[in-house]
Design a protein around this motif. Sequence first.
Motif, PDB file in Angstrom:
ATOM      1  N   LEU A   1       0.669  -1.077  -0.004  1.00 31.78           N
ATOM      2  CA  LEU A   1       0.055   0.156  -0.003  1.00 31.78           C
ATOM      3  C   LEU A   1       0.776   1.231   0.005  1.00 31.78           C
ATOM      4  N   GLY A   2       2.178   1.093   0.170  1.00 32.39           N
ATOM      5  CA  GLY A   2       3.030   2.168   0.326  1.00 32.39           C
ATOM      6  C   GLY A   2       3.269   2.343   1.840  1.00 32.39           C
ATOM      7  N   ASP A   3       4.184   3.372   1.769  1.00 31.45           N
ATOM      8  CA  ASP A   3       4.517   3.914   3.188  1.00 31.45           C
ATOM      9  C   ASP A   3       4.573   2.652   4.400  1.00 31.45           C
ATOM     10  N   GLY A   4       5.343   1.514   3.938  1.00 27.65           N
ATOM     11  CA  GLY A   4       5.428   0.632   4.618  1.00 27.65           C
ATOM     12  C   GLY A   4       4.112  -0.260   5.137  1.00 27.65           C
ATOM     13  N   ARG A   5       2.933   0.008   4.467  1.00 29.92           N
ATOM     14  CA  ARG A   5       1.919  -0.679   4.772  1.00 29.92           C
ATOM     15  C   ARG A   5       1.573  -1.791   3.891  1.00 29.92           C
ATOM     16  N   VAL A   6       0.917  -3.008   4.288  1.00 26.88           N
ATOM     17  CA  VAL A   6       0.623  -4.030   3.201  1.00 26.88           C
ATOM     18  C   VAL A   6      -0.688  -4.554   3.456  1.00 26.88           C
ATOM     19  N   ARG A   7      -1.694  -5.090   2.597  1.00 19.19           N
ATOM     20  CA  ARG A   7      -2.900  -5.627   2.692  1.00 19.19           C
ATOM     21  C   ARG A   7      -2.972  -6.801   2.077  1.00 19.19           C
ATOM     22  N   GLU A   8      -3.565  -7.966   2.777  1.00 19.81           N
ATOM     23  CA  GLU A   8      -3.719  -9.184   2.354  1.00 19.81           C
ATOM     24  C   GLU A   8      -4.900  -9.304   1.148  1.00 19.81           C
ATOM     25  N   THR A   9      -4.484 -10.208   0.161  1.00 17.16           N
ATOM     26  CA  THR A   9      -5.137 -10.623  -0.981  1.00 17.16           C
ATOM     27  C   THR A   9      -4.871 -11.918  -1.402  1.00 17.16           C
ATOM     28  N   ALA A  10      -6.061 -12.444  -2.375  1.00 17.10           N
ATOM     29  CA  ALA A  10      -5.976 -13.908  -2.656  1.00 17.10           C
ATOM     30  C   ALA A  10      -4.780 -14.138  -3.421  1.00 17.10           C
ATOM     31  N   CYS A  11      -3.974 -15.406  -2.921  1.00  9.92           N
ATOM     32  CA  CYS A  11      -2.966 -15.812  -3.837  1.00  9.92           C
ATOM     33  C   CYS A  11      -3.225 -16.288  -5.186  1.00  9.92           C
ATOM     34  N   ASP A  12      -4.250 -16.583  -5.489  1.00 12.60           N
ATOM     35  CA  ASP A  12      -4.612 -17.204  -6.738  1.00 12.60           C
ATOM     36  C   ASP A  12      -5.150 -16.184  -7.799  1.00 12.60           C
ATOM     37  N   GLY A  13      -4.948 -14.852  -7.288  1.00 11.40           N
ATOM     38  CA  GLY A  13      -5.427 -13.611  -8.207  1.00 11.40           C
ATOM     39  C   GLY A  13      -6.932 -13.349  -8.451  1.00 11.40           C
ATOM     40  N   SER A  14      -7.849 -14.022  -7.736  1.00 12.30           N
ATOM     41  CA  SER A  14      -9.131 -13.927  -7.977  1.00 12.30           C
ATOM     42  C   SER A  14      -9.727 -12.841  -7.225  1.00 12.30           C
ATOM     43  N   ALA A  15      -8.914 -12.047  -6.378  1.00  6.80           N
ATOM     44  CA  ALA A  15      -9.529 -10.658  -5.792  1.00  6.80           C
ATOM     45  C   ALA A  15      -9.248  -9.252  -6.684  1.00  6.80           C
ATOM     46  N   GLU A  16      -9.698  -8.286  -6.313  1.00 11.13           N
ATOM     47  CA  GLU A  16      -9.556  -7.293  -6.880  1.00 11.13           C
ATOM     48  C   GLU A  16      -8.160  -6.753  -7.316  1.00 11.13           C
ATOM     49  N   ARG A  17      -7.415  -7.047  -6.312  1.00 11.89           N
ATOM     50  CA  ARG A  17      -5.850  -6.546  -6.489  1.00 11.89           C
ATOM     51  C   ARG A  17      -5.071  -7.850  -6.530  1.00 11.89           C
ATOM     52  N   GLU A  18      -4.023  -7.763  -7.347  1.00 11.04           N
ATOM     53  CA  GLU A  18      -3.110  -8.963  -7.714  1.00 11.04           C
ATOM     54  C   GLU A  18      -2.305  -9.144  -6.671  1.00 11.04           C
ATOM     55  N   PRO A  19      -1.843 -10.359  -6.017  1.00 10.34           N
ATOM     56  CA  PRO A  19      -0.731 -10.629  -5.072  1.00 10.34           C
ATOM     57  C   PRO A  19       0.588  -9.995  -5.855  1.00 10.34           C
ATOM     58  N   GLU A  20       1.420  -9.627  -4.658  1.00 10.19           N
ATOM     59  CA  GLU A  20       2.709  -9.051  -4.987  1.00 10.19           C
ATOM     60  C   GLU A  20       3.765  -9.601  -4.414  1.00 10.19           C
ATOM     61  N   PHE A  21       3.636 -10.119  -3.280  1.00  3.25           N
ATOM     62  CA  PHE A  21       4.630 -10.892  -2.267  1.00  3.25           C
ATOM     63  C   PHE A  21       3.644 -12.059  -1.675  1.00  3.25           C
ATOM     64  N   GLU A  22       4.548 -13.331  -1.226  1.00  3.81           N
ATOM     65  CA  GLU A  22       3.799 -14.435  -0.517  1.00  3.81           C
ATOM     66  C   GLU A  22       4.828 -14.565   0.707  1.00  3.81           C
ATOM     67  N   VAL A  23       3.939 -14.691   1.761  1.00  6.56           N
ATOM     68  CA  VAL A  23       4.650 -15.058   3.018  1.00  6.56           C
ATOM     69  C   VAL A  23       5.233 -16.234   3.145  1.00  6.56           C
ATOM     70  N   ASP A  24       6.578 -16.707   3.010  1.00  2.00           N
ATOM     71  CA  ASP A  24       6.991 -18.340   2.787  1.00  2.00           C
ATOM     72  C   ASP A  24       7.552 -18.794   4.068  1.00  2.00           C
ATOM     73  N   ARG A  25       7.746 -17.931   5.355  1.00  2.00           N
ATOM     74  CA  ARG A  25       8.160 -18.504   6.448  1.00  2.00           C
ATOM     75  C   ARG A  25       7.847 -17.459   7.678  1.00  2.00           C
ATOM     76  N   ALA A  26       7.774 -18.121   8.756  1.00  2.00           N
ATOM     77  CA  ALA A  26       7.605 -17.277  10.017  1.00  2.00           C
ATOM     78  C   ALA A  26       9.021 -17.572  10.899  1.00  2.00           C
ATOM     79  N   VAL A  27       9.458 -16.413  11.231  1.00  2.00           N
ATOM     80  CA  VAL A  27      10.839 -16.488  12.293  1.00  2.00           C
ATOM     81  C   VAL A  27      10.696 -15.487  13.450  1.00  2.00           C
ATOM     82  N   ASP A  28      11.800 -15.581  14.231  1.00  2.00           N
ATOM     83  CA  ASP A  28      11.637 -14.813  15.444  1.00  2.00           C
ATOM     84  C   ASP A  28      12.308 -13.379  15.111  1.00  2.00           C
ATOM     85  N   ASP A  29      13.009 -13.422  14.331  1.00  2.00           N
ATOM     86  CA  ASP A  29      13.814 -11.915  13.951  1.00  2.00           C
ATOM     87  C   ASP A  29      13.956 -11.954  12.467  1.00  2.00           C
TER      88      ASP A  29
END
Length: 215
Positions: free
Chosen positions: A161-189
């Motif tokens: 969204l700019g200014d360091g903000r993001v919003r979730e969207t469907a990975c299959d492209g079915s939503a109004e906005r196309e996906p730009e990034f996918e979260v592929d792992r979760a870490v502590d730091d």
Amino acid sequence: MHVGSGRGTRAAFAAAVVVLLAGCRGAPGGGAEEGGRPGEQAATVSPAPVLPSGYGAVFLAVDECSSFGRTSFTEVSCRSERAAARVVARHDGTVRDGPRCPATTDFVLHISEQRPSADEDGDGAVPRGYACMRNLQPPHPGDPGGGGGPRTIVGDCVYDLGDGRVRETACDGSAEREPEFEVDRAVDDRSECPASTALYVRLGGSSPVGCARPV
């Protein structure tokens, strides 16, 4: 806390409910978390509210169900044809201060406190709280890649969204906005993310940093 079971009591103790984090049919937006490119801070995206009514001896207890409406959510029997979503977790207090909803929660209902002046058995108060809801039928926006839900989890996609903000969207492209990034792992730091990480997404929980790659 229990609510009087009489018909008059049920009507008197209908609780006002607000969709805090919506991923359900008819509710705007999807789960959004803080995030940013390496070195950036992010802001939280706020959703829009909707109001409803109530039913039953305990308002929106675990495993009870709600209906969907254009302007309201009403507690109904899970055997009812109107039943659309089930309570998977229920907590008193506020979402900010209370336990997190399960990862694949589709949306969250905030329950306003109700303390009627009179009721049939004296225990008709409905405490302030929130219910973590899961749709009885697909779609499930809280699933990985589903494009919504109150939490961003591994497998979800976002757009910038700019200014360091993001919003979730469907990975299959079915939503109004196309996906730009996918979260592929979760870490502590952030330092634990791979060098190919293009975006950090704040997930919360025990592994609060999401490492996102371009899609």
